[in-house]
Each structure stands twice: as structure tokens, then as C-alpha cells.
Design a protein around this motif. Structure first.
Motif, PDB file in Angstrom:
ATOM      1  N   THR A  28       0.973  -1.171  -0.051  1.00 55.85           N
ATOM      2  CA  THR A  28       0.159  -0.288  -0.101  1.00 55.85           C
ATOM      3  C   THR A  28       0.921   1.183  -0.531  1.00 55.85           C
ATOM      4  O   THR A  28       0.259   2.285   0.673  1.00 55.85           O
ATOM      5  CB  THR A  28      -1.200  -0.078   0.855  1.00 55.85           C
ATOM      6  OG1 THR A  28      -0.129  -0.014   2.573  1.00 55.85           O
ATOM      7  CG2 THR A  28      -1.826  -1.788   1.134  1.00 55.85           C
TER       8      THR A  28
ATOM      9  N   PRO B 158     -10.015   4.611  -6.054  1.00 58.84           N
ATOM     10  CA  PRO B 158     -10.598   5.509  -6.037  1.00 58.84           C
ATOM     11  C   PRO B 158     -11.772   5.363  -7.734  1.00 58.84           C
ATOM     12  O   PRO B 158     -11.965   4.295  -7.847  1.00 58.84           O
ATOM     13  CB  PRO B 158      -9.895   6.144  -7.503  1.00 58.84           C
ATOM     14  CG  PRO B 158      -8.197   5.780  -6.910  1.00 58.84           C
ATOM     15  CD  PRO B 158      -8.761   4.132  -6.443  1.00 58.84           C
TER      16      PRO B 158
ATOM     17  N   GLY C  29      -6.383   4.756   3.212  1.00 58.93           N
ATOM     18  CA  GLY C  29      -6.369   5.248   1.573  1.00 58.93           C
ATOM     19  C   GLY C  29      -7.732   5.093   1.092  1.00 58.93           C
ATOM     20  O   GLY C  29      -8.758   5.101   1.407  1.00 58.93           O
ATOM     21  N   VAL C  30      -7.870   5.189  -1.081  1.00 55.93           N
ATOM     22  CA  VAL C  30      -8.177   5.378  -0.979  1.00 55.93           C
ATOM     23  C   VAL C  30      -8.372   4.188  -2.712  1.00 55.93           C
ATOM     24  O   VAL C  30      -7.331   3.722  -3.224  1.00 55.93           O
ATOM     25  CB  VAL C  30      -8.786   6.564  -1.985  1.00 55.93           C
ATOM     26  CG1 VAL C  30      -7.541   7.090  -2.399  1.00 55.93           C
ATOM     27  CG2 VAL C  30     -10.476   6.451  -2.484  1.00 55.93           C
TER      28      VAL C  30
ATOM     29  N   ASP D 231      -9.423   8.239 -12.260  1.00 52.07           N
ATOM     30  CA  ASP D 231      -8.599   9.126 -12.860  1.00 52.07           C
ATOM     31  C   ASP D 231      -7.493   9.067 -13.164  1.00 52.07           C
ATOM     32  O   ASP D 231      -6.386   9.827 -14.429  1.00 52.07           O
ATOM     33  CB  ASP D 231      -8.244   9.323 -10.755  1.00 52.07           C
ATOM     34  CG  ASP D 231      -8.891  10.388 -10.259  1.00 52.07           C
ATOM     35  OD1 ASP D 231     -10.229  10.560 -11.262  1.00 52.07           O
ATOM     36  OD2 ASP D 231      -9.130  10.184  -8.968  1.00 52.07           O
TER      37      ASP D 231
ATOM     38  N   ILE E 149      -2.068   6.488  -3.314  1.00 53.40           N
ATOM     39  CA  ILE E 149      -3.110   5.812  -3.225  1.00 53.40           C
ATOM     40  C   ILE E 149      -3.602   4.980  -1.769  1.00 53.40           C
ATOM     41  O   ILE E 149      -5.393   4.699  -1.025  1.00 53.40           O
ATOM     42  CB  ILE E 149      -4.051   4.778  -4.305  1.00 53.40           C
ATOM     43  CG1 ILE E 149      -3.919   3.680  -5.178  1.00 53.40           C
ATOM     44  CG2 ILE E 149      -4.722   6.042  -5.427  1.00 53.40           C
ATOM     45  CD1 ILE E 149      -4.834   2.837  -5.684  1.00 53.40           C
ATOM     46  N   SER E 150      -2.662   4.592  -1.889  1.00 48.89           N
ATOM     47  CA  SER E 150      -2.074   3.976  -0.297  1.00 48.89           C
ATOM     48  C   SER E 150      -3.437   2.756  -0.028  1.00 48.89           C
ATOM     49  O   SER E 150      -4.287   2.447   0.992  1.00 48.89           O
ATOM     50  CB  SER E 150      -2.554   4.856   0.876  1.00 48.89           C
ATOM     51  OG  SER E 150      -1.534   6.188   1.278  1.00 48.89           O
TER      52      SER E 150
END
Length: 208
Positions: free
Chosen positions: A60, A98, A95-96, A173, A64-65
Motif C-alpha cells: 500500500t 478511486p 487510503g482509497v 482518474d 492511493i495508499s
């Protein structure tokens, strides 16, 4: 008596019919709409039906972790033709995953650790979201934009099951800002300011 003879002959004639129980992918072949060609059965082993790749957490340490570890047909040839696959999601605090879409599959998400705020956007532009805890499930219909975000201060882990061996993946994104989609066209089609578009392209490595 004639009926008995007929039934016996029918059973005997069908008992030797070939049934294709599975089609382990031959990844050396080309993938088509129905999947990969089948590996010769004589070379199929038990290992073809086992995939250990989701047992370890993903890395991670990134923008975006978060990490997505897939078990699609390309990684797990045993799911070829079975209409399912899986993935592991590791999301660090903050974190995400997306906004993204799977063009070829529905998704069922099971949270196994921590809390995840997840949701999707319908074609009517209605947002359906929920913060999920361990043991809870959420479904994401095929083709709809959806997301997962770590909720809370601890790491979150979830497993996703897909209704296709090759669900496909497109992250919004990255499609906009990690590609060669030109800045003027992005500005025109999204109403975003060109300065912001250029900044995001610089972060994600896009050109144009």
C-alpha cells in the motif's frame, strides 16, 4: 418390455458421452470472448485449481495508499470459463480505491478487517454508499462507477468476487490523467480547469 429395452439402450448410449468438467486456461493461447483455450487435460493438476496469491497483503506504499491483488484468469487459470474470479483489497488508513468500473462483471465485496466506506453511482446519478464493517457485504452492479475508502484509523482488508473470469478494470482518474488524453479535450469534456488538469497529469504521469 420394449420400453425397458429402449431405456437401457438410451442409458448405454449416453453413459460414454464426454462431459467437459472444466477448462483450465492455456495462457499461451489468445483470449477470446469465451475465454482462453483449454489446457490439455492430461497436463492439468490440482495446483491449477488453487491460487495462494491472496493470502499475503498487497503493498500500500503508493499514491492511493491501497493495493488490489487480482485472482483473475490471467493469474488463476482454473477460473477460465467458470464465470467468476476474485481480488484482495488492502487499504491503509487514509487510503482509497478511486472511482473505477468493471465493464465485464458484477462485484460482491466482503470486508474481513477494519471499516470501509464504499458506494456506487447509478445511471440515474444516484449515489448508494455505506460504511461496512467486518463480515458485511456490498454489491456493485456491472459497469457502474464505484469506490472503496478506508474508514477509521486502522487498515482495512476486503475480498471481492466477480461474475466473470476477466471482469476488466478502468480507473477514472488514471483514464483521464495517466493517459495521453489531451489537456484541452479533458478541459472541454469535463469542465475542469486546465491548470488543475495539468497538475493531475504531472502527479499521475499523463501526457498531452
Amino acid at each position: 418390455m420394449l420400453h425397458i429395452v429402449f431405456l437401457l439402450s438410451l442409458i448405454l448410449s449416453t453413459s460414454h458421452a464426454t462431459v467437459q468438467d472444466f477448462c483450465v486456461a492455456d495462457l499461451k493461447g489468445a483470449e477470446g470472448p469465451s475465454g482462453f483455450p483449454c489446457k490439455t487435460v492430461a497436463y492439468v493438476t490440482s495446483d491449477d485449481f488453487v491460487y495462494p496469491g491472496l493470502s499475503e497483503p498487497g503493498n500500500t506504499t503508493n499514491i492511493i495508499s491501497a493495493a488490489v491483488s487480482p485472482a483473475f484468469v490471467a493469474q488463476f487459470p482454473g477460473v477460465n470459463g467458470l464465470g467468476l474470479s476474485a481480488a484482495r483489497l488492502d487499504i491503509a488508513p487514509g487510503g482509497v480505491i478511486p472511482l473505477h468500473t468493471h465493464p465485464g462483471a458484477n462485484e460482491l465485496l466482503l470486508v474481513s478487517q477494519g471499516h470501509i466506506t464504499a458506494g456506487f453511482i447509478s445511471s440515474a446519478n444516484t449515489v448508494y454508499q455505506k460504511t461496512l464493517k467486518r463480515g458485511e457485504l456490498m454489491v456493485f452492479p456491472q459497469g457502474l462507477l464505484h469506490f472503496q475508502v478506508a474508514a477509521g484509523k486502522s487498515k482495512a482488508v476486503a475480498f471481492a468476487i466477480f461474475s466473470s473470469a476477466s471482469p476488466g478494470l478502468q480507473i477514472l482518474d488514471f483514464a483521464l490523467f495517466a493517459s495521453n488524453f489531451s489537456t484541452p479535450l479533458i478541459t472541454k469534456t469535463t469542465f475542469l480547469d486546465s491548470t488543475l488538469v495539468k497538475k493531475l497529469k504531472a502527479v499521475l504521469g499523463g501526457s498531452g
